[in-house]
Design an enzyme around this catalytic site. Structure first.
Site, PDB file in Angstrom:
ATOM      1  N   TYR A 136      -3.606 107.630  75.935  1.00 40.34           N
ATOM      2  CA  TYR A 136      -3.140 108.435  77.058  1.00 40.34           C
ATOM      3  C   TYR A 136      -3.054 107.557  78.304  1.00 40.34           C
ATOM      4  O   TYR A 136      -4.017 106.893  78.672  1.00 40.34           O
ATOM      5  CB  TYR A 136      -4.100 109.598  77.328  1.00 40.34           C
ATOM      6  CG  TYR A 136      -3.546 110.535  78.373  1.00 40.34           C
ATOM      7  CD1 TYR A 136      -2.755 111.609  78.005  1.00 40.34           C
ATOM      8  CD2 TYR A 136      -3.759 110.291  79.721  1.00 40.34           C
ATOM      9  CE1 TYR A 136      -2.195 112.441  78.959  1.00 40.34           C
ATOM     10  CE2 TYR A 136      -3.202 111.122  80.682  1.00 40.34           C
ATOM     11  CZ  TYR A 136      -2.421 112.194  80.299  1.00 40.34           C
ATOM     12  OH  TYR A 136      -1.867 113.011  81.246  1.00 40.34           O
ATOM     13  N   ASN A 220      -6.821 112.734  84.553  1.00 45.14           N
ATOM     14  CA  ASN A 220      -7.422 113.556  85.612  1.00 45.14           C
ATOM     15  C   ASN A 220      -8.432 114.549  85.020  1.00 45.14           C
ATOM     16  O   ASN A 220      -8.743 114.492  83.835  1.00 45.14           O
ATOM     17  CB  ASN A 220      -6.320 114.265  86.412  1.00 45.14           C
ATOM     18  CG  ASN A 220      -5.523 115.238  85.542  1.00 45.14           C
ATOM     19  OD1 ASN A 220      -5.960 115.633  84.456  1.00 45.14           O
ATOM     20  ND2 ASN A 220      -4.356 115.605  86.006  1.00 45.14           N
ATOM     21  N   THR A 243     -14.338 106.273  89.039  1.00 40.58           N
ATOM     22  CA  THR A 243     -14.727 104.878  88.828  1.00 40.58           C
ATOM     23  C   THR A 243     -15.724 104.405  89.889  1.00 40.58           C
ATOM     24  O   THR A 243     -15.842 104.998  90.960  1.00 40.58           O
ATOM     25  CB  THR A 243     -13.451 104.002  88.807  1.00 40.58           C
ATOM     26  OG1 THR A 243     -13.827 102.652  88.563  1.00 40.58           O
ATOM     27  CG2 THR A 243     -12.674 104.095  90.100  1.00 40.58           C
ATOM     28  N   GLN A 265     -12.529  98.470  94.908  1.00 43.81           N
ATOM     29  CA  GLN A 265     -12.991  99.657  94.193  1.00 43.81           C
ATOM     30  C   GLN A 265     -12.581 100.927  94.942  1.00 43.81           C
ATOM     31  O   GLN A 265     -12.099 101.886  94.350  1.00 43.81           O
ATOM     32  CB  GLN A 265     -14.512  99.601  94.043  1.00 43.81           C
ATOM     33  CG  GLN A 265     -15.081 100.665  93.144  1.00 43.81           C
ATOM     34  CD  GLN A 265     -14.538 100.546  91.728  1.00 43.81           C
ATOM     35  OE1 GLN A 265     -14.210  99.452  91.272  1.00 43.81           O
ATOM     36  NE2 GLN A 265     -14.385 101.664  91.049  1.00 43.81           N
ATOM     37  N   HIS A 268      -9.048 102.808  94.760  1.00 42.42           N
ATOM     38  CA  HIS A 268      -8.607 103.555  93.570  1.00 42.42           C
ATOM     39  C   HIS A 268      -8.306 104.999  93.901  1.00 42.42           C
ATOM     40  O   HIS A 268      -7.213 105.498  93.680  1.00 42.42           O
ATOM     41  CB  HIS A 268      -9.674 103.506  92.467  1.00 42.42           C
ATOM     42  CG  HIS A 268      -9.519 102.359  91.541  1.00 42.42           C
ATOM     43  ND1 HIS A 268      -8.479 102.254  90.662  1.00 42.42           N
ATOM     44  CD2 HIS A 268     -10.271 101.247  91.362  1.00 42.42           C
ATOM     45  CE1 HIS A 268      -8.587 101.136  89.970  1.00 42.42           C
ATOM     46  NE2 HIS A 268      -9.670 100.495  90.379  1.00 42.42           N
ATOM     47  N   GLU A 333     -20.655 101.706  86.039  1.00 42.45           N
ATOM     48  CA  GLU A 333     -19.532 101.289  85.198  1.00 42.45           C
ATOM     49  C   GLU A 333     -19.338  99.765  85.313  1.00 42.45           C
ATOM     50  O   GLU A 333     -19.270  99.067  84.311  1.00 42.45           O
ATOM     51  CB  GLU A 333     -18.278 102.032  85.687  1.00 42.45           C
ATOM     52  CG  GLU A 333     -17.023 101.726  84.888  1.00 42.45           C
ATOM     53  CD  GLU A 333     -15.775 102.325  85.557  1.00 42.45           C
ATOM     54  OE1 GLU A 333     -15.874 102.787  86.712  1.00 42.45           O
ATOM     55  OE2 GLU A 333     -14.706 102.306  84.914  1.00 42.45           O
ATOM     56  N   HIS A 334     -19.237  99.264  86.558  1.00 46.91           N
ATOM     57  CA  HIS A 334     -19.118  97.825  86.810  1.00 46.91           C
ATOM     58  C   HIS A 334     -20.344  97.364  87.582  1.00 46.91           C
ATOM     59  O   HIS A 334     -20.715  97.982  88.573  1.00 46.91           O
ATOM     60  CB  HIS A 334     -17.890  97.507  87.674  1.00 46.91           C
ATOM     61  CG  HIS A 334     -16.603  98.051  87.143  1.00 46.91           C
ATOM     62  ND1 HIS A 334     -16.091  99.267  87.541  1.00 46.91           N
ATOM     63  CD2 HIS A 334     -15.724  97.539  86.247  1.00 46.91           C
ATOM     64  CE1 HIS A 334     -14.940  99.478  86.913  1.00 46.91           C
ATOM     65  NE2 HIS A 334     -14.689  98.457  86.117  1.00 46.91           N
ATOM     66  N   ASP A 367     -10.529  93.874  85.434  1.00 52.11           N
ATOM     67  CA  ASP A 367      -9.570  94.976  85.432  1.00 52.11           C
ATOM     68  C   ASP A 367      -8.258  94.577  84.761  1.00 52.11           C
ATOM     69  O   ASP A 367      -7.565  95.412  84.189  1.00 52.11           O
ATOM     70  CB  ASP A 367      -9.253  95.416  86.874  1.00 52.11           C
ATOM     71  CG  ASP A 367     -10.450  96.068  87.552  1.00 52.11           C
ATOM     72  OD1 ASP A 367     -11.360  96.506  86.841  1.00 52.11           O
ATOM     73  OD2 ASP A 367     -10.466  96.117  88.802  1.00 52.11           O
ATOM     74  N   GLU A 423     -38.509 120.837  49.895  1.00 54.11           N
ATOM     75  CA  GLU A 423     -37.524 121.539  50.726  1.00 54.11           C
ATOM     76  C   GLU A 423     -37.003 122.808  50.053  1.00 54.11           C
ATOM     77  O   GLU A 423     -36.081 123.447  50.584  1.00 54.11           O
ATOM     78  CB  GLU A 423     -36.360 120.592  51.073  1.00 54.11           C
ATOM     79  CG  GLU A 423     -36.818 119.399  51.919  1.00 54.11           C
ATOM     80  CD  GLU A 423     -35.679 118.508  52.403  1.00 54.11           C
ATOM     81  OE1 GLU A 423     -34.542 118.672  51.914  1.00 54.11           O
ATOM     82  OE2 GLU A 423     -35.935 117.676  53.286  1.00 54.11           O
ATOM     83  N   HIS A 428     -31.217 120.244  43.700  1.00 60.08           N
ATOM     84  CA  HIS A 428     -31.230 118.815  44.023  1.00 60.08           C
ATOM     85  C   HIS A 428     -32.199 118.069  43.096  1.00 60.08           C
ATOM     86  O   HIS A 428     -31.887 116.990  42.592  1.00 60.08           O
ATOM     87  CB  HIS A 428     -31.670 118.598  45.473  1.00 60.08           C
ATOM     88  CG  HIS A 428     -30.593 118.872  46.488  1.00 60.08           C
ATOM     89  ND1 HIS A 428     -30.054 120.123  46.685  1.00 60.08           N
ATOM     90  CD2 HIS A 428     -29.961 118.048  47.362  1.00 60.08           C
ATOM     91  CE1 HIS A 428     -29.139 120.061  47.647  1.00 60.08           C
ATOM     92  NE2 HIS A 428     -29.060 118.814  48.073  1.00 60.08           N
TER      93      HIS A 428
END
Lengths: 445, 445
Positions: A136, A220, A243, A265, A268, A333-334, A367, A423, A428
């Protein structure tokens, strides 16, 4: 001239710092969550039920798409043209970035992944690429061809057979730069459709758009919510939030570089967060001045200013040690380490999407073209989530194969049967015991 | 005596088989999805807002818990007692299973994971264990201590520091077998609380239960929906659906073993699915008779019968090749290859949670003690999802570090700046260019 001195704070401990930084933890928290959720759920339902009919309707209504169903797919010729239409140095830059991303992830593939990551005894693990993946690419104010590279190239290196690209058309169609990036990655199946309906189409399939195994890429709030809702029916990379960068600096750092990285940053969007944590008040004041000077000539000045005044922080702390503790609370994140001997702090850093070592290493390199994917965990999710990588595009299958000895078979049978009966699962136990001839009669009269 | 001959089908191609098998693809699809979703959402919201107050209220209302808040935590002494109370052979079986799970995953860790999976050039990837993980153990008709082992042991091998266990109390408290399994795994923090409120408590933290980084383990539809809703704020292993086995057999397979394995799957619950695909009608008819005979003495006969009559299939196809194609369409949780030379079909199998090679290898071995985790992708999600493994309990951080030459720095700076400007992000371009001294002046007047 904007005064950023109001963004200057002092904290003695990580706990104090957490209070100062609390606004950044609130970003992306949605007050109108229920409305958004219901709207997304309704669009997903329509696409599931009506397929292409609903897809075309939403593409026209929401994306501003003007064509017919057959026009949704972008022709490979159109992508090649878009690439050809770019200036030669931009074409070279796209290929340069692609080559470096390929090299970085390819080397990790050679190292960490094999067709069969076998167990030394019997059995093991089979690692396989996903078959079909959806990428996407958001529309909006800034078109990001870099995101195409940072997802599609990694998927290709992992061995994904088919990549499906989607991006909202708008009245002008998908921007040339995005199409050119798909062309550089060798992606053939690109559709000019975006939003919740594009996510739904890739998750469930329509006549036009094939169902994929995993959806990656940012978007978004609607797209993020749609990805959250389809998760389980299809895999997703992550639920992306706004971000952020956290920069740690000691007195060896350069104020102009620190300010430039914060501004990069902040430009953005108004929800982006740039946090600088440093040990030197003189340096901190120099950064305040550098911010004011640098931002005055920035094309996206208004966005960057709003972001810095809401989610920008320059925080003076007693030591790099305290700064590192704060970083691990934030799980950024960074994370830039603009300090002497940055490697020595790595051992203490548990939570970060990507770490940039040394003041020379601008986040912007990561980036665009340093190598690792720029799709990284946001909003503190580096506590538990990872960057897009080869592992994002592979899956594992456990293999269970034979026994090293008759004794091993008998041990496994006996213990399996005991635990099954514990069990209350007699079926089984019998299925296990059946593998020993001498007990078979007793259990199947 | 129940007649299972109505479950015998013939299909010439994978496409035909898909139509026959279509009921299994519909399992777990929820007609009252919206009601369930809203109920889950409301409980999650209460725990987020009210913390322990809401937690205790729901534990009393929904779990039948009778104590006070401080009693929610199970004392380590109580867990040791539970272990001691079990018969010696059961205690040994639990330890046997733990040791084998530890050995299997430990060997894979040595092979595939290192502290620093470095890139040969500059930069690389740091692999780290998650800090704190929550293990959900369902209550209900069958208590599954094996699930404790199949999650907690793997988390420990991965290096997780703290494991939090939760399981609904009921009037009698958590069953001894579950507590004993936690004891065997060395898990100290166990709480007698289950359902949506337990998931919420682990996702967001309350005074009593600490917030975790990831929640693993199966549960009912409410628990599955709760995990889906908290995903993003915390990581989860998967959204689990009903369990299933697909068995491929040629004429070398033994009808009694095939029937026993189908019954073992079917006894789990009425939504469980056991599918046998084979190439021999004589064998198929023998399995029908074996099912009838074996099921008549099964303690959970009623459940197994209902499951087999709804979601059990014995499907005769022209060749093993076609059977393998069908398997890949189903993407089964468990795949048994009861055929000659089972390895030779592995190359064609893309989608499966775990593959059991050879007729000797009962799924029950994998359920309890063969080694790989029994927590596997269900409901076709093996297309994109993987078994619980070391990777489930680790995260990665990208490292970006320095340049091999001045030329490399200049190339990365120039191409980053070009791509940043293509995206309209001048701040990014300047941040990159700032790293070259000779252009610094030009960009920061």
């Amino acid at each position: 001239m904007t005064d950023f001195s109001s963004r200057l704070f002092v904290a003695g401990t990580a706990t104090e710092a957490r209070i100062v930084l609390s606004p950044i933890f609130q970003r992306g928290r949605d007050s109108e969550g229920e409305t958004l959720r219901a709207r997304v759920s309704s669009i997903l339902g329509d696409i599931r039920r009506e397929g292409d009919v609903a897809l075309l309707r939403y593409a026209r209504e929401l994306d501003g798409f003007r064509g017919e169903l057959k026009d949704l797919r972008v022709s490979p010729g159109r992508m090649e043209e878009s690439f050809g239409a770019l200036p030669s140095e931009i074409r070279k830059a796209l290929v340069f970035a692609k080559d470096r991303i390929e090299e970085f992830h390819g080397a990790l593939r050679e190292k960490g992944l094999s067709g069969l990551a076998s167990h030394p005894g019997k059995g093991g693990v089979l690692v396989r690429p996903l078959h079909r993946v959806g990428v996407y690419v958001p529309g909006g104010t800034a078109a990001y061809p870099s995101t195409v590279l940072m997802t599609a190239v990694v998927a290709k290196v992992a061995g994904v057979k088919q990549i499906v690209g989607v991006s909202p058309a708008g009245p002008e169609g998908i921007p040339d730069a995005i199409l050119a990036a798909f062309h550089v990655c060798g992606v053939q199946d690109v559709y000019q459709v975006g939003g919740v309906h594009a996510i739904a189409a890739m998750a469930y399939g329509t006549g036009t758009i094939p169902r994929v195994d995993k959806i990656v890429g940012p978007g978004n709030r609607y797209v993020a919510e749609a990805k959250r809702q389809v998760f389980g029916d299809v895999d997703i990379d992550m639920v992306a939030g706004p971000t952020e960068v956290l920069i740690l600096a000691d007195d060896s750092a350069q104020p102009e570089w620190l300010a430039a990285d914060m501004i990069a940053q902040a430009e953005h969007d108004t929800q982006a967060s740039a946090v600088l944590i440093l040990t030197d008040m003189t340096l901190a004041k120099a950064v305040v001045l550098a911010l004011e000077r640098q931002i005055s000539s920035l094309p996206r000045q208004k966005i960057a200013e709003e972001s810095l005044l809401k989610f920008g922080f320059i925080l003076v702390v007693p030591s790099v040690q305290v700064a590192v503790e704060i970083s691990d609370l934030v799980a950024p994140e960074h994370l830039e380490l603009q300090v002497r001997n940055p490697e020595k702090w790595l051992g203490l850093i548990q939570n970060a999407g990507a770490v940039f070592l040394g003041s020379e290493m601008a986040e912007a390199f990561g980036d665009y073209c340093f190598g690792p994917s720029h799709v990284l965990p946001t909003n503190g999710s580096a506590r538990f989530s990872s960057p897009v990588s080869i592992e994002t595009f592979t899956k594992r299958t456990s293999l269970l194969e034979g026994f090293r000895s008759r004794q091993e078979l008998e041990d496994v049978v006996r213990n399996s049967a005991l635990l099954a009966r514990l069990e209350g699962l007699e079926g089984h136990a019998r299925s296990a015991l059946a593998r020993l001839e001498n007990v078979q009669k007793e259990f199947f009269p």
